[in-house]
Design a protein around this motif. Structure first.
Motif, PDB file in Angstrom:
ATOM      1  N   LEU A 109      11.684   9.715  -0.474  1.00  0.00           N
ATOM      2  CA  LEU A 109      12.657   9.164   0.455  1.00  0.00           C
ATOM      3  C   LEU A 109      12.109   8.596   1.868  1.00  0.00           C
ATOM      4  CD1 LEU A 109      15.708  11.283  -0.005  1.00  0.00           C
ATOM      5  CD2 LEU A 109      15.435   9.039  -0.762  1.00  0.00           C
ATOM      6  N   ALA A 110      11.118   9.429   2.250  1.00  0.00           N
ATOM      7  CA  ALA A 110      10.310   8.993   3.536  1.00  0.00           C
ATOM      8  C   ALA A 110       9.686   7.618   3.298  1.00  0.00           C
ATOM      9  CB  ALA A 110       9.382   9.849   3.875  1.00  0.00           C
ATOM     10  N   GLY A 111       9.058   7.544   2.068  1.00  0.00           N
ATOM     11  CA  GLY A 111       8.180   6.232   1.700  1.00  0.00           C
ATOM     12  C   GLY A 111       9.204   5.202   1.304  1.00  0.00           C
ATOM     13  N   VAL A 112      10.107   5.292   0.797  1.00  0.00           N
ATOM     14  CA  VAL A 112      11.283   4.504   0.597  1.00  0.00           C
ATOM     15  C   VAL A 112      11.761   3.796   2.049  1.00  0.00           C
ATOM     16  CG1 VAL A 112      13.616   3.613  -0.254  1.00  0.00           C
ATOM     17  CG2 VAL A 112      11.955   4.953  -1.663  1.00  0.00           C
TER      18      VAL A 112
ATOM     19  N   LEU B 203       0.799  -1.241   0.213  1.00  0.00           N
ATOM     20  CA  LEU B 203      -0.058   0.039   0.080  1.00  0.00           C
ATOM     21  C   LEU B 203       0.752   1.301  -0.006  1.00  0.00           C
ATOM     22  CD1 LEU B 203      -2.546  -0.950   2.283  1.00  0.00           C
ATOM     23  CD2 LEU B 203      -3.155  -0.529   0.054  1.00  0.00           C
ATOM     24  N   THR B 204       2.068   1.254   0.695  1.00  0.00           N
ATOM     25  CA  THR B 204       2.802   2.411   0.797  1.00  0.00           C
ATOM     26  C   THR B 204       3.372   2.904  -0.488  1.00  0.00           C
ATOM     27  OG1 THR B 204       3.365   1.818   3.201  1.00  0.00           O
ATOM     28  CG2 THR B 204       4.753   3.577   2.217  1.00  0.00           C
ATOM     29  N   PRO B 205       3.911   2.234  -1.386  1.00  0.00           N
ATOM     30  CA  PRO B 205       4.432   2.800  -2.529  1.00  0.00           C
ATOM     31  C   PRO B 205       3.114   3.046  -3.611  1.00  0.00           C
ATOM     32  CG  PRO B 205       5.286   0.634  -2.307  1.00  0.00           C
ATOM     33  CD  PRO B 205       4.498   0.925  -1.136  1.00  0.00           C
ATOM     34  N   VAL B 206       1.962   2.504  -3.602  1.00  0.00           N
ATOM     35  CA  VAL B 206       0.699   2.789  -4.374  1.00  0.00           C
ATOM     36  C   VAL B 206       0.348   4.210  -3.750  1.00  0.00           C
ATOM     37  CG1 VAL B 206      -0.981   1.945  -5.310  1.00  0.00           C
ATOM     38  CG2 VAL B 206       0.546   0.589  -4.892  1.00  0.00           C
TER      39      VAL B 206
END
Length: 100
Positions: free
Chosen positions: A80-83, A49-52
């Motif tokens: 960068l926070a998402g990665v 879910l996070t990257p999408v």
């Protein structure tokens, strides 16, 4: 209308990203094999879910709502926070699977 939909999507994402780890943490703290599987399941759902869902705010911040309103540095920080979040979730999932 687009900002309202974006805000609705963002709030839903925040709720899911708080509720799913809370359920997983409760399972892990239970210390049972079933609880660890629950935690591993929570750590499996969020890296998807996070990257999408995280890509939507990054795209909007990078491009802005109108031509020329983009903030590429802010978008880079959000990406960068998402990665970092996805990496942490993958490490947690690997540890839970080894422990279970």
């Amino acid at each position: 209308m687009v900002p309202v939909l974006g805000r609705f999507g963002w709030h839903g994402y925040v709720i899911v990203s708080v509720a799913v780890p809370a359920v997983g943490l409760a399972g892990v703290l239970g210390g049972t094999p079933r609880g660890r599987r629950c935690g591993a399941g929570a750590a499996t759902a969020l890296p998807t879910l996070t990257p999408v869902l995280g890509a939507i705010p990054v795209f909007v911040v990078a491009n802005g709502m109108r031509h020329g309103d983009g903030r590429p540095w802010h978008a880079a920080v959000a990406a960068l926070a998402g990665v970092a979040a996805v990496t942490a979730l993958l490490v947690a999932r690997a540890r839970l699977r080894r422990a279970g």
